[in-house]
Design an enzyme around this catalytic site. Structure first.
Site, PDB file in Angstrom:
ATOM      1  N   ASN A 126       2.141  -5.255  -3.076  1.00 31.93           N
ATOM      2  CA  ASN A 126       0.753  -5.549  -2.746  1.00 31.93           C
ATOM      3  C   ASN A 126      -0.015  -4.261  -2.484  1.00 31.93           C
ATOM      4  OD1 ASN A 126      -1.247  -7.635  -2.065  1.00 31.93           O
ATOM      5  ND2 ASN A 126      -1.126  -6.848   0.019  1.00 31.93           N
ATOM      6  N   GLU A 141       0.797  -1.238   0.000  1.00 39.15           N
ATOM      7  CA  GLU A 141       0.000   0.000   0.000  1.00 39.15           C
ATOM      8  C   GLU A 141       0.830   1.289   0.000  1.00 39.15           C
ATOM      9  OE1 GLU A 141      -2.811  -0.313   3.224  1.00 39.15           O
ATOM     10  OE2 GLU A 141      -3.396  -2.342   2.666  1.00 39.15           O
ATOM     11  N   HIS A 182     -10.436  -5.897  -2.126  1.00 40.92           N
ATOM     12  CA  HIS A 182     -11.510  -5.793  -1.124  1.00 40.92           C
ATOM     13  C   HIS A 182     -12.663  -5.037  -1.789  1.00 40.92           C
ATOM     14  CE1 HIS A 182      -9.072  -7.171   2.262  1.00 40.92           C
ATOM     15  NE2 HIS A 182      -8.121  -6.337   1.905  1.00 40.92           N
ATOM     16  N   GLU A 236      -6.271 -10.668  -1.141  1.00 44.86           N
ATOM     17  CA  GLU A 236      -7.095 -10.379   0.052  1.00 44.86           C
ATOM     18  C   GLU A 236      -8.586 -10.248  -0.310  1.00 44.86           C
ATOM     19  OE1 GLU A 236      -5.608  -7.086   2.300  1.00 44.86           O
ATOM     20  OE2 GLU A 236      -3.510  -7.614   2.002  1.00 44.86           O
ATOM     21  N   ASP A 239     -12.389 -10.103  -0.613  1.00 46.91           N
ATOM     22  CA  ASP A 239     -13.671 -10.315   0.043  1.00 46.91           C
ATOM     23  C   ASP A 239     -14.698  -9.485  -0.739  1.00 46.91           C
ATOM     24  OD1 ASP A 239     -12.131  -8.769   2.908  1.00 46.91           O
ATOM     25  OD2 ASP A 239     -12.961  -7.729   1.152  1.00 46.91           O
TER      26      ASP A 239
HETATM   27  O1  G3I Z   1      -3.838  -7.442  19.128  1.00 49.00           O
HETATM   28  C1  G3I Z   1      -4.570  -6.301  19.647  1.00 49.00           C
HETATM   29  C2  G3I Z   1      -5.246  -6.682  20.952  1.00 49.00           C
HETATM   30  O2  G3I Z   1      -4.261  -6.992  21.924  1.00 49.00           O
HETATM   31  C3  G3I Z   1      -6.094  -5.507  21.430  1.00 49.00           C
HETATM   32  O3  G3I Z   1      -6.802  -5.885  22.582  1.00 49.00           O
HETATM   33  C4  G3I Z   1      -7.076  -5.112  20.327  1.00 49.00           C
HETATM   34  C5  G3I Z   1      -7.876  -3.916  20.770  1.00 49.00           C
HETATM   35  O4  G3I Z   1      -8.186  -3.136  19.671  1.00 49.00           O
HETATM   36  O5  G3I Z   1      -6.353  -4.777  19.104  1.00 49.00           O
HETATM   37  C6  G3I Z   1      -5.622  -5.897  18.629  1.00 49.00           C
HETATM   38  O6  G3I Z   1      -4.939  -5.517  17.453  1.00 49.00           O
HETATM   39  C7  G3I Z   1      -5.810  -5.433  16.313  1.00 49.00           C
HETATM   40  C8  G3I Z   1      -5.256  -6.357  15.228  1.00 49.00           C
HETATM   41  O7  G3I Z   1      -6.025  -6.231  14.011  1.00 49.00           O
HETATM   42  C9  G3I Z   1      -5.291  -7.820  15.696  1.00 49.00           C
HETATM   43  O8  G3I Z   1      -6.608  -8.219  15.886  1.00 49.00           O
HETATM   44  C10 G3I Z   1      -5.757  -3.982  15.804  1.00 49.00           C
HETATM   45  O9  G3I Z   1      -6.395  -3.160  16.740  1.00 49.00           O
HETATM   46  C11 G3I Z   1      -6.493  -3.901  14.465  1.00 49.00           C
HETATM   47  O10 G3I Z   1      -6.323  -2.621  13.899  1.00 49.00           O
HETATM   48  C12 G3I Z   1      -5.907  -4.903  13.484  1.00 49.00           C
HETATM   49  O11 G3I Z   1      -6.701  -4.863  12.292  1.00 49.00           O
HETATM   50  C13 G3I Z   1      -6.095  -5.512  11.175  1.00 49.00           C
HETATM   51  C14 G3I Z   1      -5.874  -4.458  10.090  1.00 49.00           C
HETATM   52  O12 G3I Z   1      -5.298  -5.101   8.930  1.00 49.00           O
HETATM   53  C15 G3I Z   1      -4.930  -3.396  10.575  1.00 49.00           C
HETATM   54  O13 G3I Z   1      -4.697  -2.483   9.511  1.00 49.00           O
HETATM   55  C16 G3I Z   1      -7.061  -6.571  10.654  1.00 49.00           C
HETATM   56  O14 G3I Z   1      -7.168  -7.622  11.613  1.00 49.00           O
HETATM   57  C17 G3I Z   1      -6.536  -7.146   9.347  1.00 49.00           C
HETATM   58  O15 G3I Z   1      -7.516  -7.998   8.766  1.00 49.00           O
HETATM   59  C18 G3I Z   1      -6.244  -6.015   8.362  1.00 49.00           C
HETATM   60  O16 G3I Z   1      -5.655  -6.574   7.229  1.00 49.00           O
HETATM   61  C19 G3I Z   1      -5.250  -5.622   6.228  1.00 49.00           C
HETATM   62  C20 G3I Z   1      -4.033  -6.153   5.532  1.00 49.00           C
HETATM   63  O17 G3I Z   1      -3.023  -6.407   6.475  1.00 49.00           O
HETATM   64  C21 G3I Z   1      -3.576  -5.197   4.451  1.00 49.00           C
HETATM   65  N1  G3I Z   1      -4.649  -4.947   3.505  1.00 49.00           N
HETATM   66  C22 G3I Z   1      -5.883  -4.444   4.124  1.00 49.00           C
HETATM   67  C23 G3I Z   1      -6.361  -5.440   5.174  1.00 49.00           C
HETATM   68  C24 G3I Z   1      -7.662  -4.963   5.786  1.00 49.00           C
HETATM   69  O18 G3I Z   1      -7.451  -3.770   6.484  1.00 49.00           O
END
Ligand code: G3I
Length: 485
Positions: free
Chosen positions: A204, A159, A243, A273, A275
């Protein structure tokens, strides 16, 4: 060495594996089987809940049965692998790699250089170009080096292009771009290649599915790939995250156009990715027609994927609607192949229909045989050290050892089984060269099939657990329950 133990239970065999079960499951192929036959990889993420052992058991059962490529949703990103400067944490990534090796899955690494989910300490060096170059080089070298030979492909840069109508680099809110400039991308690819020369290296991004008009993100990326290839930057693939929403009906053909543009540059295009979400407000109001429309769009993406020779991976950003970033963050919902109860949706059926409509003989693969059928050289696998001399199984006689040795099944069959290590030996009048071997999990789902080759079959990709193996030599079958300790 893992020992299989055979429990020969005639009563179990017939009671448990009734005709219904065998008809219901044995005939159904899996996405994984059809993908493998076509030299392609189709898969999905391991959600963060899996890493935390906080997910339903069906998740892993379906994941390893239906898919042949895996990527971590969050656990290989910068903040997860280098939470403190030069202090690396590979535990969760190792857990995924071990799972992938035990189940014969290709592994994608996601993501090395990204403006998001960077560890907080990196911002202490904001604007300090030489220090940021050293930090990024050290990160890539250590992370890629740790999994050298175990991760097939990396999202080296994620990105880095902005969302303007006239696309250009993402120049704000990016510690890498703001501190180093666009050269961080070129360097990232070079460092990743130095750390693992055999890994495929991807750029990516999202919103690459909106066509190649002048100024679009996709056309900007194609121009960068041209420049990188001219300058011998070791990029091998582009990942289109894809997405999208149910209304985005032009996107499959846009992805096809991007694939063709990249094919001219000798670069693979992977869907990384996918969906296809519904607007969040529609949750609970969706009917058969909605899910059929979603299936139709999944079908179109799979058609494009199988028809474009330089497409290699089709990765969906989640297995079940029960665990999806869409609901958590994106204001969309129900974008995946399995519903919240882990039931396959019409989208799953559409993916299968597309695979069956594209026979293996007609699908080209961008991968050499060394990638499609890698030699089994898992360094952690002790099998190689075990010698038959040490393995007493081969000396055990049915008379002496009634649990490990395989007793002749009471079915009217000329087929018999003997397992040595992880090789199943099949003997019998006609079994030697034609017997088909199916392995099912205890829910009756097929997890592995193969044909006898010179009277034996390699079961080494099957993970620990309880299974049922069936040998069918055309006229009769032999069924055994097995347990891998
Ligand atoms: O691990 C912490 C946890 O300890 C805490 O309690 C919780 C409270 O908010 O947050 C947890 O971390 C979260 C993490 O996912 C793990 O679940 C983050 O807040 C959250 O922002 C993070 O979101 C991820 C996101 O990327 C971040 O940008 C999504 O799961 C994930 O599916 C998403 O994936 C991205 C790809 O990497 C890149 N392309 C876009 C895609 C969708 O955004």
């Amino acid at each position: 060495m893992k020992k299989f133990q055979f429990f020969s239970r005639f009563a179990l065999g017939t009671a448990f594996l009734s005709a219904t079960f065998l008809n219901a499951y044995a005939a159904d192929a899996t996405i994984r089987e059809l993908a493998k036959e076509r030299g392609r990889f189709i898969g999905t993420i391991l959600n963060s809940e899996w890493f935390n052992d906080d997910i339903e058991p069906q998740f892993e059962e379906i994941h390893k049965t239906q898919f042949n490529v895996v990527v971590a949703e969050n656990e290989m990103k910068f903040d997860a692998t280098e939470p403190k400067e030069n202090e690396f944490n590979f535990e969760k990534g190792d857990k995924m790699v071990k799972y992938a090796q035990a189940n014969g899955l290709r592994v994608r690494g996601h993501a090395l250089a990204w403006h998001s989910q960077v560890a907080g300490w990196v911002n202490n060096y904001s604007g300090q170009k030489e220090k940021l170059l050293a930090v990024l080089k050290n990160h890539i070298t250590k992370v890629v080096g740790h999994w050298k030979g175990q991760i097939a492909e990396w999202d080296v840069v994620n990105e880095a292009v902005n969302d303007d109508y006239n696309a250009d680099w993402r120049s704000t809110n990016s510690v890498w771009y703001e501190g180093i400039g666009a050269e961080f991308l070129d360097s990232a690819f070079v460092w990743a290649h130095e750390a693992d020369p055999d890994a495929e290296l991807c750029y990516n991004d999202y919103s690459l599915e909106w066509g190649l008009r002048e100024g679009s993100k996709a056309s900007f990326v194609v121009e960068q790939v041209k420049r990188w290839k001219k300058n011998n930057i070791p990029i091998t693939c582009v990942g289109t995250q894809t997405h999208i929403e149910i209304a985005h009906e032009t996107t499959p053909q846009n992805v096809r156009a991007l694939a063709k543009a990249l094919a001219e540059l000798g670069v693979t295009l992977n869907i990384t990715e996918l969906d296809i979400g519904f607007p969040k407000g529609s949750a609970g109001q969706l009917g058969a027609a909605d899910y059929a429309k979603q299936g139709h769009l999944y079908r179109q993406f799979m058609d494009v994927f199988l028809e474009e020779p330089n497409m290699g991976e089709f990765v969906i950003w989640g297995l079940t609607d029960a665990h999806s970033w869409l609901d958590e963050q994106q204001g969309k919902t129900e974008g995946l192949l399995y519903d919240k109860q882990y039931k396959p949706k019409p989208a799953y059926d559409s993916v299968m229909a597309s695979l069956k409509a594209h026979p293996a003989s007609e699908v080209k693969t961008p991968y050499p045989d060394s990638i499609l059928n890698p030699p089994k050289t898992n360094p952690k696998d002790t099998t190689a050290k075990d010698t038959t001399a040490k393995d007493t199984t081969i000396r055990d006689t049915t008379v002496k050892d009634t649990t490990d040795a395989i007793k002749m099944f009471n079915a009217p069959s000329s087929v018999s089984l003997q397992l040595v290590g992880r090789t199943l030996f099949v003997t019998g009048v006609t079994a030697t060269n034609s017997a088909k071997i199916d392995v099912f999990d205890m829910q009756g789902r097929p997890i592995f099939s193969t044909k006898c080759k010179n009277g034996s079959a390699d079961l080494s990709t099957i993970a620990e657990g309880l299974y049922v193996v069936r040998v069918n030599n055309g006229s009769t079958g032999l069924i055994k329950r097995i347990a891998i300790k």
